[in-house]
Design a protein around this motif. Structure first.
Motif, PDB file in Angstrom:
ATOM      1  N   ALA A 108      32.280  39.507  49.167  1.00 49.15           N
ATOM      2  CA  ALA A 108      33.065  40.736  49.315  1.00 49.15           C
ATOM      3  C   ALA A 108      32.135  41.900  49.011  1.00 49.15           C
ATOM      4  O   ALA A 108      31.739  42.070  47.850  1.00 49.15           O
ATOM      5  CB  ALA A 108      34.234  40.726  48.344  1.00 49.15           C
ATOM      6  N   PRO A 109      31.735  42.688  50.017  1.00 47.29           N
ATOM      7  CA  PRO A 109      30.753  43.743  49.754  1.00 47.29           C
ATOM      8  C   PRO A 109      31.214  44.651  48.607  1.00 47.29           C
ATOM      9  O   PRO A 109      32.369  45.064  48.560  1.00 47.29           O
ATOM     10  CB  PRO A 109      30.689  44.501  51.077  1.00 47.29           C
ATOM     11  CG  PRO A 109      31.109  43.492  52.098  1.00 47.29           C
ATOM     12  CD  PRO A 109      32.152  42.662  51.421  1.00 47.29           C
ATOM     13  N   ASP A 110      30.275  44.908  47.692  1.00 49.45           N
ATOM     14  CA  ASP A 110      30.622  45.627  46.452  1.00 49.45           C
ATOM     15  C   ASP A 110      31.389  46.913  46.711  1.00 49.45           C
ATOM     16  O   ASP A 110      32.452  47.142  46.140  1.00 49.45           O
ATOM     17  CB  ASP A 110      29.357  45.890  45.615  1.00 49.45           C
ATOM     18  CG  ASP A 110      28.159  46.318  46.444  1.00 49.45           C
ATOM     19  OD1 ASP A 110      28.355  46.775  47.594  1.00 49.45           O
ATOM     20  OD2 ASP A 110      27.030  46.190  45.947  1.00 49.45           O
ATOM     21  N   TYR A 111      30.869  47.749  47.606  1.00 49.75           N
ATOM     22  CA  TYR A 111      31.526  49.053  47.742  1.00 49.75           C
ATOM     23  C   TYR A 111      32.880  48.959  48.431  1.00 49.75           C
ATOM     24  O   TYR A 111      33.684  49.881  48.345  1.00 49.75           O
ATOM     25  CB  TYR A 111      30.609  50.060  48.451  1.00 49.75           C
ATOM     26  CG  TYR A 111      30.281  49.777  49.902  1.00 49.75           C
ATOM     27  CD1 TYR A 111      31.178  50.099  50.916  1.00 49.75           C
ATOM     28  CD2 TYR A 111      29.065  49.217  50.261  1.00 49.75           C
ATOM     29  CE1 TYR A 111      30.873  49.852  52.246  1.00 49.75           C
ATOM     30  CE2 TYR A 111      28.752  48.965  51.577  1.00 49.75           C
ATOM     31  CZ  TYR A 111      29.654  49.290  52.569  1.00 49.75           C
ATOM     32  OH  TYR A 111      29.353  49.050  53.882  1.00 49.75           O
ATOM     33  N   VAL A 112      33.142  47.841  49.092  1.00 49.74           N
ATOM     34  CA  VAL A 112      34.459  47.668  49.719  1.00 49.74           C
ATOM     35  C   VAL A 112      35.521  47.415  48.647  1.00 49.74           C
ATOM     36  O   VAL A 112      36.605  47.986  48.685  1.00 49.74           O
ATOM     37  CB  VAL A 112      34.434  46.493  50.721  1.00 49.74           C
ATOM     38  CG1 VAL A 112      35.830  46.249  51.303  1.00 49.74           C
ATOM     39  CG2 VAL A 112      33.431  46.757  51.837  1.00 49.74           C
ATOM     40  N   ASP A 116      35.461  28.384  41.801  1.00 48.32           N
ATOM     41  CA  ASP A 116      35.792  28.804  43.165  1.00 48.32           C
ATOM     42  C   ASP A 116      35.243  30.195  43.467  1.00 48.32           C
ATOM     43  O   ASP A 116      34.851  30.495  44.585  1.00 48.32           O
ATOM     44  CB  ASP A 116      37.322  28.807  43.343  1.00 48.32           C
ATOM     45  CG  ASP A 116      37.895  27.419  43.115  1.00 48.32           C
ATOM     46  OD1 ASP A 116      37.695  26.564  43.995  1.00 48.32           O
ATOM     47  OD2 ASP A 116      38.498  27.181  42.047  1.00 48.32           O
ATOM     48  N   ILE A 117      35.253  31.045  42.436  1.00 50.60           N
ATOM     49  CA  ILE A 117      34.870  32.450  42.658  1.00 50.60           C
ATOM     50  C   ILE A 117      33.880  32.890  41.594  1.00 50.60           C
ATOM     51  O   ILE A 117      34.118  32.668  40.390  1.00 50.60           O
ATOM     52  CB  ILE A 117      36.127  33.373  42.565  1.00 50.60           C
ATOM     53  CG1 ILE A 117      37.151  32.945  43.621  1.00 50.60           C
ATOM     54  CG2 ILE A 117      35.742  34.845  42.753  1.00 50.60           C
ATOM     55  CD1 ILE A 117      38.569  33.007  43.121  1.00 50.60           C
ATOM     56  N   PHE A 118      32.809  33.512  42.034  1.00 49.81           N
ATOM     57  CA  PHE A 118      31.873  34.137  41.102  1.00 49.81           C
ATOM     58  C   PHE A 118      32.093  35.646  41.198  1.00 49.81           C
ATOM     59  O   PHE A 118      31.983  36.224  42.282  1.00 49.81           O
ATOM     60  CB  PHE A 118      30.428  33.758  41.467  1.00 49.81           C
ATOM     61  CG  PHE A 118      29.385  34.516  40.679  1.00 49.81           C
ATOM     62  CD1 PHE A 118      29.515  34.714  39.309  1.00 49.81           C
ATOM     63  CD2 PHE A 118      28.250  35.017  41.316  1.00 49.81           C
ATOM     64  CE1 PHE A 118      28.549  35.418  38.585  1.00 49.81           C
ATOM     65  CE2 PHE A 118      27.283  35.717  40.608  1.00 49.81           C
ATOM     66  CZ  PHE A 118      27.432  35.918  39.240  1.00 49.81           C
ATOM     67  N   ALA A 119      32.413  36.273  40.052  1.00 47.33           N
ATOM     68  CA  ALA A 119      32.707  37.709  40.030  1.00 47.33           C
ATOM     69  C   ALA A 119      31.678  38.455  39.184  1.00 47.33           C
ATOM     70  O   ALA A 119      31.823  38.559  37.961  1.00 47.33           O
ATOM     71  CB  ALA A 119      34.112  37.935  39.484  1.00 47.33           C
ATOM     72  N   PRO A 120      30.624  38.995  39.820  1.00 51.52           N
ATOM     73  CA  PRO A 120      29.629  39.752  39.056  1.00 51.52           C
ATOM     74  C   PRO A 120      30.196  41.111  38.638  1.00 51.52           C
ATOM     75  O   PRO A 120      30.596  41.899  39.488  1.00 51.52           O
ATOM     76  CB  PRO A 120      28.472  39.943  40.058  1.00 51.52           C
ATOM     77  CG  PRO A 120      28.763  39.017  41.206  1.00 51.52           C
ATOM     78  CD  PRO A 120      30.256  38.868  41.234  1.00 51.52           C
ATOM     79  N   CYS A 121      30.240  41.358  37.353  1.00 55.73           N
ATOM     80  CA  CYS A 121      30.779  42.629  36.842  1.00 55.73           C
ATOM     81  C   CYS A 121      29.842  43.214  35.795  1.00 55.73           C
ATOM     82  O   CYS A 121      30.279  43.872  34.840  1.00 55.73           O
ATOM     83  CB  CYS A 121      32.158  42.410  36.228  1.00 55.73           C
ATOM     84  SG  CYS A 121      33.396  41.835  37.400  1.00 55.73           S
ATOM     85  N   ALA A 154      32.780  43.433  40.704  1.00 57.46           N
ATOM     86  CA  ALA A 154      32.763  44.898  40.623  1.00 57.46           C
ATOM     87  C   ALA A 154      31.364  45.501  40.678  1.00 57.46           C
ATOM     88  O   ALA A 154      31.216  46.676  41.039  1.00 57.46           O
ATOM     89  CB  ALA A 154      33.413  45.328  39.309  1.00 57.46           C
ATOM     90  N   ALA A 155      30.353  44.738  40.294  1.00 60.32           N
ATOM     91  CA  ALA A 155      29.028  45.334  40.101  1.00 60.32           C
ATOM     92  C   ALA A 155      28.540  46.017  41.375  1.00 60.32           C
ATOM     93  O   ALA A 155      28.777  45.524  42.482  1.00 60.32           O
ATOM     94  CB  ALA A 155      28.043  44.262  39.662  1.00 60.32           C
ATOM     95  N   ASN A 156      27.885  47.139  41.196  1.00 62.06           N
ATOM     96  CA  ASN A 156      27.274  47.824  42.331  1.00 62.06           C
ATOM     97  C   ASN A 156      25.984  47.120  42.726  1.00 62.06           C
ATOM     98  O   ASN A 156      25.293  46.563  41.879  1.00 62.06           O
ATOM     99  CB  ASN A 156      26.951  49.279  41.948  1.00 62.06           C
ATOM    100  CG  ASN A 156      28.184  50.156  42.015  1.00 62.06           C
ATOM    101  OD1 ASN A 156      28.949  50.101  42.973  1.00 62.06           O
ATOM    102  ND2 ASN A 156      28.383  50.969  40.989  1.00 62.06           N
TER     103      ASN A 156
END
Ligand code: NAD
Length: 360
Positions: free
Chosen positions: A288-292, A239-244, A266-268
């Motif tokens: 979800a924009p990274d810096y947000v 459901d969710i891909f979380a690049p960190c 979290a990745a910039n």
């Protein structure tokens, strides 16, 4: 002696692709201590420029300049979106930290930062540590990041990313919980491993990848996570891909392969280029924009000091949920990519503050 690297034939700040109306770019060298450094101040409209000190063996002076320009702009956006009284800045020291980082060099850098008299505040970043900040503080009042109770950004960053993921789930999937949702985490470092814990505790089913095998094994043992090859984690059926891990993971090659309904990590600089934000929107995948959502660490550093209260700090970080929700909602109404919407929100905030400063 100056190490070997390409010397740009005509390096100018204003011609750089990364130049974006930066207020100041200050070069500093002290051959006696082998220091070559750049401080870029993107904006001080909302407060003194804040951003980490990066030390890296840049291939060329141009690369170092572009890094300072790009990262300082990113800090302006991150601080503005988190409603912090900071502008955006970044410092880079040119040189391999494993070979060239000495106390003398750091103290020289500290004196340089002190000479800017508070226009620029620093903290640890790639190639520097909180222990290095202790050394800088021998020379400057403007170095943040402490090895004690406060100033430990990764836990706060992970907590903020978790809040951002929950906001994305509420928006895209219409639910307030993560129970049973699949999440693919790329990178189980300082932030990714902590995020994995929050997600597992919330009942998410994890798929994980890291180039360090031991980190994957730990996640498997602790959270029952399934291991995925690092080069395929972006394409996991979740459901969710979380690049960190590293930046630019959403690129020409990967964007078409993403199967998740949400990208939030979290990745910039997750988007290789702005067109990849538009491509995610076309696929109906909220990004979800990274810096947000990765501003938790910055919020933590902003709270540090004698009155540091972890609970109050986390309350502040938790507001990332509302900020991210606002970005998603505006993007829905405007039918626009979330990254563009977030950028517009920041620029509007900067314009309005600049106008009120002129009027005052
Ligand atoms: P880290 O260096 O502790 O962790 C990164 C992890 O990614 C490591 O475990 C590394 O082995 C792994 N990795 C590297 N390349 C990989 C690949 N191709 N595939 C899978 N795994 C890979 O870094 P961190 O502090 O956890 O930060 C992670 C990301 O979040 C970075 O992009 C960083 O810029 C960003 N970020 C961090 C903070 C913070 O508070 N540390 C704040 C904001 C943004």
């Amino acid at each position: 002696m100056r190490p070997e690297r390409t010397k740009a034939s005509a390096m100018t700040v204003f011609d750089s692709n990364a130049y974006d109306g930066h207020e100041a770019v200050i070069f500093h060298a002290d051959p006696a201590f082998g220091l070559e450094a750049i401080v870029a101040i993107h904006s001080s409209v909302l407060g003194p420029a804040f951003g980490g000190l990066r030390m890296r063996a840049y291939a060329s002076d141009t690369d170092a300049l572009e890094d300072a320009l790009r990262l300082s702009k990113g800090m302006t956006y991150k601080a503005a979106m988190a409603d912090l009284p900071f502008g955006g800045g970044k410092a880079v020291i040119i040189g391999d930290p494993r070979i060239r980082k000495t106390e003398a060099l750091l103290r020289t850098m500290g004196r340089f930062i002190e000479s800017l008299n508070g226009r620029y505040h620093t903290a640890d970043d790639m190639g520097t540590t909180v222990a290095d900040m202790d050394v800088l503080r021998m020379e400057t009042r403007f170095a943040h990041g402490f090895a004690d109770a406060s100033g430990k950004p990764p836990p706060a960053t992970a907590f903020g990313v978790f809040a951002g993921i929950r906001a994305a789930v509420a928006q895209r999937l219409g639910r307030d919980d993560l129970d049973g949702l699949g999440v693919a985490i790329q990178g189980l470092g300082n932030v990714g491993a902590r995020l994995a814990r929050y997600l597992a505790e919330a009942g998410a089913r994890l798929q994980v990848a890291d180039i360090e095998r031991a980190r994957v094994e730990r996640a498997r043992d602790e959270f029952g996570a399934r291991a995925v090859a690092p080069e395929r984690i972006h394409a996991a059926a979740v459901d969710i891909f979380a690049p960190c891990a590293a930046g630019a993971i959403i690129n020409d090659r990967t964007v078409g392969e993403i199967r998740a309904s949400i990208v939030a990590g979290a990745a910039n600089n997750q988007l290789d280029r702005p067109c990849h934000g538009a491509a995610l929107k076309e696929k109906g995948i909220p990004y979800a924009p990274d810096y947000v959502i990765n501003a938790g660490g910055l919020i933590d550093v902003a709270c540090e000091g004698p009155d540091y209260d972890p609970a109050r700090m986390l309350e502040r970080v938790a507001r990332i949920y509302d900020t991210a929700s606002e970005v998603f909602e505006r993007a829905r109404i405007e039918d626009a990519p979330t990254d563009l919407v977030a950028d517009r929100m920041v620029r509007a905030r900067l314009r309005s503050q600049a106008q009120s400063m002129i009027a005052a």
